[in-house]
Structure formats: structure tokens, C-alpha cells
Design an enzyme around this catalytic site. Structure first.
Site, PDB file in Angstrom:
ATOM      1  N   LYS A 190      82.711 -64.166  10.271  1.00  0.00           N
ATOM      2  CA  LYS A 190      82.585 -62.711  10.214  1.00  0.00           C
ATOM      3  C   LYS A 190      83.811 -62.069  10.838  1.00  0.00           C
ATOM      4  CE  LYS A 190      79.312 -58.998  11.398  1.00  0.00           C
ATOM      5  NZ  LYS A 190      78.016 -58.683  12.056  1.00  0.00           N
ATOM      6  N   SER A 233      74.743 -56.073   9.453  1.00  0.00           N
ATOM      7  CA  SER A 233      76.161 -55.923   9.181  1.00  0.00           C
ATOM      8  C   SER A 233      76.837 -57.208   8.704  1.00  0.00           C
ATOM      9  CB  SER A 233      76.872 -55.425  10.436  1.00  0.00           C
ATOM     10  OG  SER A 233      76.756 -56.384  11.497  1.00  0.00           O
ATOM     11  N   SER A 262      71.438 -58.060  12.541  1.00  0.00           N
ATOM     12  CA  SER A 262      72.563 -58.167  11.605  1.00  0.00           C
ATOM     13  C   SER A 262      72.837 -59.565  11.083  1.00  0.00           C
ATOM     14  CB  SER A 262      73.840 -57.606  12.242  1.00  0.00           C
ATOM     15  OG  SER A 262      73.736 -56.216  12.377  1.00  0.00           O
TER      16      SER A 262
END
Length: 485
Positions: free
Chosen positions: A79, A154, A178
Site C-alpha cells: 500500500k 482505503s 481499511s
């Protein structure tokens, strides 16, 4: 058949048996990205040169023989809020589009020690603020099951990349759901560890008392292997827990006889899609058939979780994001009139609307005259929410419910209504406020889109969470379903 559809043990056996090379695995990943990422848009940048160089080094080591860990040679996505030395880390924000870190996050170092291969950086909501991946400054990731739908956020890029078969596993971060919510939306496994179990050093902070890094994988066994590699105390992280790390893989016994499950009525009541509720109830019947028992309980402060979270998380974001001022690093506005104008222009140009919204909310909650009314009260309610978990765990081993109230929604459907978007996290947020571990595993489909089952455990009891998830997975076929890309 994709090499990534093989079980981890089988890949390892083929590597050590010289039937497969790390270069083959990297080629598989890069070919998949070339084939589908123009639609999925999970990657912000692909480090093809670095991945191929790592493959060459690892294949040379493989030729020399010796024991290799099970993550050896596996392609992974990271990420884009987890810093990677020499590989741009932007947090999907214009503010950091030119930021090249000079060090690796602790989790990245640990994956390198485990000899996995970093393929690239994955898209996300800007600074991890969002639940749909539509807040990225660069592109909108789509759900591999249907490109008209969001992948969740996210960590939407992290979940989508695994679901699309672009990488073997990925890392995400979870502040209010997330990792788990996008895992549920994309039909993969997402694990949020206990707060402090995995180092946050090198994770660009959103809300420091809530953030936690964890894996997204195709199955529970893989999640256990990745957690084994990244968990552990880190002196660079002052909130890192000094605890012994158990054998997570050894915990996957498949035995849940006598397990006591709590099902909060607040998690399956009003607002939960009936199809999602049905999938969860069917999952409970499966666990019941394996010897577990479940009872409905109440966690009365759940209804206050969303308000509490957004006050606390936004307040911490307001403080953490103050460092982005256009002076030390990141994008700097051109031709400011003075220092104050430099701050204003840099932040106005660098941050997107959702980040600005949360900074303003947090700054307001922390301001003189409002601190006691909002921030302090939210901290007190957070304690009550944690006490709800403590009370339930006195009599039960795990808490189970849906990961999200609905399956994935269409791109653009909720972006204009922040409150509706925030409410999608109502079932994941309490876990972060309490600091306990939770995993999302696929448990069915609703209108053709995946549904996630959330299994929540006691603090530092990832072993039980993984054991229950694995037992459920072994007696169902949901985790074997793949999107038709």
C-alpha cells in the site's frame, strides 16, 4: 491456471524442487498487471526492474540450495502509505507525488528478510481517508468482480490486486476498517492485527492510536504466514508491543469444538442488507455444525462508534498532517508572497477535499472551547466501547458478524454524501477503537458481489481468530471463487 492459484506449500515445493523459479512468479505477476490493471487500476507504480533484479538474486540463492521460508520468492504489493526505500511513496496524494523515501518501513524490511519480492505500490484513498478508493488523487481503482463497483477503501488497491491475481499477497493499513472492508468487497481475506502487534514504523500516520498494518491474501493460511513474518516488537515504534509471537500456522487446527461465539444484535440489525445477514447466519450454522455454539449479545455503545471514531481520527489526522507544510518535503507551491502564504497555498493545492474535510473537523474538535465538548467526550465513549468488548469476552471466545452492512456499491454512488460513506464502516470501526484483532473472510455473494464475515478476537489472540476463520474456510468454497476478469 495462474501460479497464484496454487497453495503456498505447493509453490514452495515447486521452487525447492527446481520445477519453478522466482522469475516465473515475477513474470506471472507482471503479465497479470499488464493484462488487467488497465481496468482494475490497483497499482500506482510497478517496479519491474527492481522485481526482476530481486528474482535474479533469489534464483541464484535457490540454485545453491538450503532452507527457504515459505514466503520466499512470492510477489507482493505494498500500500502506498508504507514507505519503501527508492520507490516513490505518495499516499495517493498530490502533496507527496515526488517523495522518494530513504528507508524502508519495518514491515517492508521484514518481508525482504522473508525474501518475498516487492512488485510495486498500490492505490488507496488519499492519506488512507476514505472507504471506496475514490479519494485517490491519481486514479480510481475498480472492483475486479465488476468494474462499475468500488473495491472498498482505503486499502482498495491492496484488496483488488490480490482478487485480480496480480500479486500473491499485499499489505494494507487499517484505521477504521481499511483492510477488512475492501477484503469483504473484493472477496479476499483481510486481517487487522491487535494494535501494537505489527510495527507502524514507516507507515505514514493518519490516526496514530488506530492505525495498524496487516495482510490481504487469498486464504486464511496465507494470512497466518504473512502475519508470522511481519509481527513482532520494534524499538523504532514506541507503541509496539513487547510480547512473544506464537506459532500462527500451528494454530490452524480446524478444531472449533466448544468454541463460544457472540453475535451482537447491533451487528445484524437495522441497516444490514438482508442478503448479507443471511450469508452471516449461514456461516454461523456452518460453525455450529463443527461444534461451536453461538448466542446473541448486546454491545450497547456500538451506535456511538462512528461519531466517536470520526472525532478522534480526524483530531489525530489534524495533528499528524500538520507536518505537510511545503517546507520540509513534498510539493511546494510556487511564488508564495510570504511564509504563511506558502503554507496556505501548498496545503490548498496538495490536499484533496476529503483530507481537507477531516483536517478541518479535527482542528475544530481540538480547538479551545470545543476540546472538552468533543474530543474529550469522544475519548470517554471510546473507553465505553472497549468495555463492551471486555464484557463480551469474559464469556465468549470470538465475536462474529458481517464485515460491512452491504456488499460493494457502485462508483460515484456515495461520493457526494460523506455521512453515508462514513456509515459503511459502522461494523469495523469499534474493533479499531478497542485495539483488538479481526479478520474478514468471504462467506457468500449478494447480487453477484462478495460478502465478508468478520471474526473478532481478544487482544493478542490472533491464533484463535485465525483458527476459527480457517475452520470455516475449510468447510466452505467461498474463498475459491474468483472474479471473471
Amino acid at each position: 491456471m495462474s501460479l497464484f492459484d496454487l497453495k503456498l506449500q505447493e509453490i514452495h515445493s515447486r521452487l525447492t524442487g527446481k520445477e519453478l523459479t522466482v522469475a516465473d512468479l515475477v513474470d506471472q505477476s507482471l503479465d497479470a498487471i499488464r493484462s488487467v490493471d488497465s481496468t482494475v487500476k490497483a497499482f500506482l507504480r510497478v517496479d519491474e526492474e527492481g522485481a526482476r533484479q530481486s528474482a535474479r538474486v533469489l534464483d541464484e540463492q535457490l540454485a545453491k540450495g538450503g532452507d527457504r521460508g515459505l514466503l520466499f520468492g512470492l510477489p507482493a504489493g505494498i500500500k502506498d502509505n508504507i514507505v519503501t526505500e527508492g520507490l516513490t511513496t505518495t499516499c495517493a496524494s498530490r502533496f507527496l507525488e515526488n517523495y522518494d523515501p530513504i528507508y524502508d518501513a519495518t514491515v517492508v524490511k521484514k518481508l525482504k528478510q522473508a525474501q518475498s519480492v516487492t512488485i510495486g505500490k498500490l492505490n488507496m484513498d488519499e492519506f488512507a481517508m476514505g472507504g471506496s478508493n475514490e479519494n485517490s488523487a491519481f486514479q480510481v481503482t475498480t472492483n475486479p468482480w465488476n468494474a462499475e463497483y468500488v473495491p472498498g477503501g482505503s486499502s482498495g488497491g491492496s484488496a483488488a490486486s490480490v482478487a485480480a491475481g496480480e500479486v500473491y499477497f499485499s499489505l494494507g493499513s487499517d484505521t477504521g476498517g481499511s483492510i477488512r472492508q475492501p477484503a469483504a468487497y473484493c472477496g479476499v481475506v483481510g486481517l487487522k492485527p491487535t494494535y501494537g502487534l505489527v510495527s507502524r514504523f514507516g507507515l505514514v500516520a493518519f490516526a496514530s492510536s488506530l492505525d495498524q498494518i496487516g495482510p490481504l491474501t487469498k486464504n486464511v493460511e496465507d494470512a497466518a504466514y504473512v502475519l508470522q513474518a511481519i509481527a513482532g516488537h520494534d524499538p523504532h515504534d514506541s507503541t509496539s508491543a513487547k510480547v512473544d509471537i506464537p506459532d500462527y500456522i500451528g494454530a490452524l487446527s480446524g478444531d472449533v469444538k466448544g468454541l463460544r461465539i457472540a453475535v451482537p444484535k447491533e451487528y445484524i440489525g437495522q441497516g444490514v442488507d438482508p442478503k448479507v445477514r443471511d450469508a452471516v447466519m449461514t456461516a454461523l450454522k456452518t460453525l455450529e455444525s463443527l461444534g461451536a455454539t453461538w448466542e446473541e449479545v448486546s454491545m450497547p455503545h456500538t451506535e456511538y462508534a462512528v461519531a466517536t471514531y470520526y472525532l478522534l481520527a480526524s483530531s489525530e489526522a489534524s495533528s499528524n498532517l500538520a507536518r505537510f507544510d511545503g517546507v520540509r518535503y513534498g510539493v511546494r507551491a510556487a511564488d508564495p508572497d510570504n511564509l504563511l502564504d506558502l503554507y496556505v497555498k501548498s496545503r490548498s493545492q496538495g490536499f484533496g477535499p476529503e483530507v481537507k474535510r477531516r483536517i478541518m473537523l479535527g482542528t475544530y474538535a481540538l480547538s479551545s472551547g470545543y476540546y472538552d465538548a468533543y474530543y474529550l467526550k469522544a475519548q470517554k465513549v471510546r473507553t465505553l466501547i472497549k468495555q463492551d468488548f471486555d464484557n463480551v469476552f469474559q464469556n465468549y471466545d470470538v465475536i462474529i458478524g458481517p464485515t460491512a452492512p452491504t456488499a460493494a456499491f457502485k462508483i460515484g454512488e456515495q461520493i457526494g454524501n460523506p455521512l453515508t460513506m462514513y456509515l459503511n464502516d459502522i461494523l469495523t470501526i469499534p474493533v479499531n477503537l478497542a485495539g483488538v484483532p479481526a479478520i474478514s473472510v468471504p462467506c457468500g455473494l449478494a447480487d453477484g458481489m462478495p460478502v465478508g464475515l468478520q471474526i473478532i478476537g481478544k487482544a493478542l489472540d490472533e491464533s484463535t481468530v485465525l483458527r476459527v476463520a480457517h475452520a470455516f474456510e475449510q468447510h466452505t468454497e467461498h474463498h475459491k471463487l474468483r472474479p471473471a476478469l
